[in-house]
Design a protein around this motif. Structure first.
Motif, PDB file in Angstrom:
ATOM      1  N   UNK A   3      -4.518  -1.369  12.518  1.00 32.74           N
ATOM      2  CA  UNK A   3      -4.951  -1.546  12.011  1.00 32.74           C
ATOM      3  C   UNK A   3      -5.636  -2.534  11.544  1.00 32.74           C
ATOM      4  N   UNK A   4      -6.261  -3.192   9.763  1.00 35.12           N
ATOM      5  CA  UNK A   4      -7.008  -4.988   9.625  1.00 35.12           C
ATOM      6  C   UNK A   4      -6.263  -5.768   8.702  1.00 35.12           C
ATOM      7  N   UNK A   5      -5.943  -6.814   9.683  1.00 36.82           N
ATOM      8  CA  UNK A   5      -5.702  -7.507   9.268  1.00 36.82           C
ATOM      9  C   UNK A   5      -6.434  -9.021   9.879  1.00 36.82           C
ATOM     10  N   UNK A  29     -15.420  -2.828   8.349  1.00 38.83           N
ATOM     11  CA  UNK A  29     -14.911  -1.606   7.819  1.00 38.83           C
ATOM     12  C   UNK A  29     -16.339  -1.192   7.264  1.00 38.83           C
ATOM     13  N   UNK A  30     -16.711   0.346   7.549  1.00 43.89           N
ATOM     14  CA  UNK A  30     -17.751   0.444   6.426  1.00 43.89           C
ATOM     15  C   UNK A  30     -17.999   0.947   5.214  1.00 43.89           C
ATOM     16  N   UNK A  31     -18.719   0.741   4.192  1.00 41.49           N
ATOM     17  CA  UNK A  31     -19.121   1.801   3.266  1.00 41.49           C
ATOM     18  C   UNK A  31     -19.516   2.622   2.892  1.00 41.49           C
ATOM     19  N   UNK A  68      -3.496   0.983  -2.511  1.00 45.97           N
ATOM     20  CA  UNK A  68      -1.854   1.489  -1.930  1.00 45.97           C
ATOM     21  C   UNK A  68      -2.929   2.307  -0.335  1.00 45.97           C
ATOM     22  N   UNK A  69      -4.169   2.038  -0.993  1.00 42.43           N
ATOM     23  CA  UNK A  69      -5.660   2.309   0.693  1.00 42.43           C
ATOM     24  C   UNK A  69      -4.780   1.448   1.170  1.00 42.43           C
ATOM     25  N   UNK A  70      -5.216   0.338   0.990  1.00 45.14           N
ATOM     26  CA  UNK A  70      -4.749  -1.253   1.705  1.00 45.14           C
ATOM     27  C   UNK A  70      -3.565  -1.816   2.597  1.00 45.14           C
ATOM     28  N   UNK A  71      -2.202  -1.029   2.141  1.00 44.61           N
ATOM     29  CA  UNK A  71      -1.219  -1.651   2.454  1.00 44.61           C
ATOM     30  C   UNK A  71      -0.972  -0.222   3.811  1.00 44.61           C
ATOM     31  N   UNK A  72      -1.778   0.329   3.731  1.00 44.62           N
ATOM     32  CA  UNK A  72      -1.631   1.873   4.618  1.00 44.62           C
ATOM     33  C   UNK A  72      -2.837   1.182   5.913  1.00 44.62           C
ATOM     34  N   UNK A  73      -3.324   0.583   5.496  1.00 44.99           N
ATOM     35  CA  UNK A  73      -4.689   0.689   6.355  1.00 44.99           C
ATOM     36  C   UNK A  73      -4.559  -1.766   7.927  1.00 44.99           C
ATOM     37  N   UNK A  74      -3.533  -1.824   6.649  1.00 41.53           N
ATOM     38  CA  UNK A  74      -2.908  -3.162   6.589  1.00 41.53           C
ATOM     39  C   UNK A  74      -1.476  -3.098   7.925  1.00 41.53           C
TER      40      UNK A  74
END
Ligand SMILES: Cc1c2[nH]c(c1CCC(=O)O)Cc1[nH]c(c(CCC(=O)O)c1C)Cc1[nH]c(c(CCC(=O)O)c1C)Cc1[nH]c(c(C)c1CCC(=O)O)C2
Length: 345
Positions: free
Chosen positions: A102-104, A112-114, A149-155
């Motif tokens: 997870x990304x916290x 995270x790569x872009x 919404x994507x951020x919520x899954x990562x966090x």
């Protein structure tokens, strides 16, 4: 978009042009309520299905062949962008999506790569196969998740009921949240442009969990990024559909991001939402998906009622307020589509 699709019911309705009847498709139409989905799913993992263009194309075509909907939606998932950025994603039956990393923290966001859009070439390949198979019959909708919404899954590291960690990051560490959202938005813009290049006829942005946010937080942390994404699309003549759960509240802001269509949840009166929007924005929705568990008579009554309400309005796409549940009877879903296509006067 192929010239053929400009005359399709779906594209005309998405651009608020008159149609002889409303077009219909259903969110999560390519999924688990179909026996034929399980015949494939029992042989591959969900991510294998997404990443193998022939299989993704086979699943995309199931509702085209079995339900006769007016638009196909690509079989994939909103979390493939997060995976490409470095999220270690798995899907477990009964648990749903999970990120083991997870990304916290600030370091997590830095990692995270872009420059990852090329990793999503498998999606472009699937689009090309589907378009060959559709052969101009109906339009193909591509999609991505919204940054929030994507951020919520990562966090959270997966699905969440209350989005506690995500909201805590927005509230306590807004700069960190913005850094994360900006990275996801950059990838999402490139990813949707890849889908346009590959030949989709329309795009939908899924902001499924916006309903968790207060108005000001929605505006700052979700709306801003969806607006940037839409502004960054090489959209040519491709309509953009903006979906969020909570659209009956957020619709006025959603409209400012300049989508062509707003997909509306079932809490609102669809005509009232439509009338509150600037001219030229179509609406999509908004049957309560639970209606499809009910008796056929009830299903038909509710469809007729919604149609009566929207009669005479250009820019109406029949859909559910959210996705088809996996245990909905296939027969009822098919019945609803048949009623919309054949029995509305
Ligand atoms: C939030 C979200 C996700 N994915 C998606 C959203 C936004 C849409 C929404 O709000 O419903 C989008 C999505 N996911 C899937 C599609 C395919 C196209 C379609 O049929 O609409 C689309 C458009 C396939 C899928 N995505 C998923 C499945 C089930 C995978 C399986 O076969 O086990 C499918 C067919 C898995 C998935 N993917 C996700 C979750 C929460 C889950 C688990 C759901 C559950 O277990 O009930 C994240």
């Amino acid at each position: 978009m192929s010239t053929k699709q400009q005359d399709s019911l779906f594209i005309k309705a998405a651009f608020s042009q008159p149609t002889e009847r409303p077009p219909v498709w259903m969110m999560r139409q390519a999924g688990r309520f179909m026996k034929e989905y399980w015949d494939i799913k029992n042989r591959y993992s969900f991510l294998e299905m997404c990443k193998t263009p022939e299989i993704a194309a086979d699943v995309t075509m199931l509702p085209v062949d079995l339900l006769g909907i007016d638009a196909a939606i690509l079989f994939s998932d909103i979390l493939v962008t997060a995976e490409a950025m470095g999220g270690d994603l798995s899907f477990t039956q009964g648990v749903g999506p999970r990120f083991s990393n997870p990304v916290r923290t600030s370091d997590d966001v830095d990692r995270l790569e872009t420059g990852v859009v090329r990793k999503l070439q498998y999606v472009a390949d699937a689009i090309k196969i589907v378009q060959q198979r559709l052969d101009g019959k109906i339009p193909l909708i591509g999609f991505a998740g919204s940054p929030f919404t994507v951020m919520s899954y990562l966090v959270e590291g997966g699905s969440s009921k209350d989005f506690k960690l995500t909201k805590l990051m927005l509230h306590n560490e807004p700069e960190l949240a913005h850094r994360l959202l900006a990275k996801i938005a950059e990838v999402t813009t490139g990813y949707l442009n890849l889908q346009i290049e590959a030949g989709v006829d329309a795009l939908q942005i899924f902001d499924s969990w916006a309903s968790a946010l207060a108005w000001d937080d929605y505006k700052e942390f979700s709306h801003t990024y969806i607006s940037k994404i839409i502004a960054g699309l090489n959209r040519q003549d491709i309509p953009i559909i903006s979906f969020c759960k909570g659209s009956s509240v957020f619709a006025p802001l959603m409209a400012e991001a300049k989508p062509d269509v707003i997909s509306v949840d079932w809490n609102a009166d669809l005509l009232n939402v439509k009338k509150s929007l600037p001219a030229g924005i179509a609406v999509q929705g908004n049957l309560d998906p639970h209606i499809l568990y009910a008796d056929k008579k009830v299903i038909k009554d509710r469809i007729v009622k919604l149609h009566e309400r929207m009669k005479g309005e250009n820019g109406f796409i029949f859909n559910l307020g959210h996705g088809i549940m996996p245990d909905l009877p296939f027969d009822n879903v098919k019945y609803a589509i048949d009623v919309i296509k054949n029995e509305l006067t």
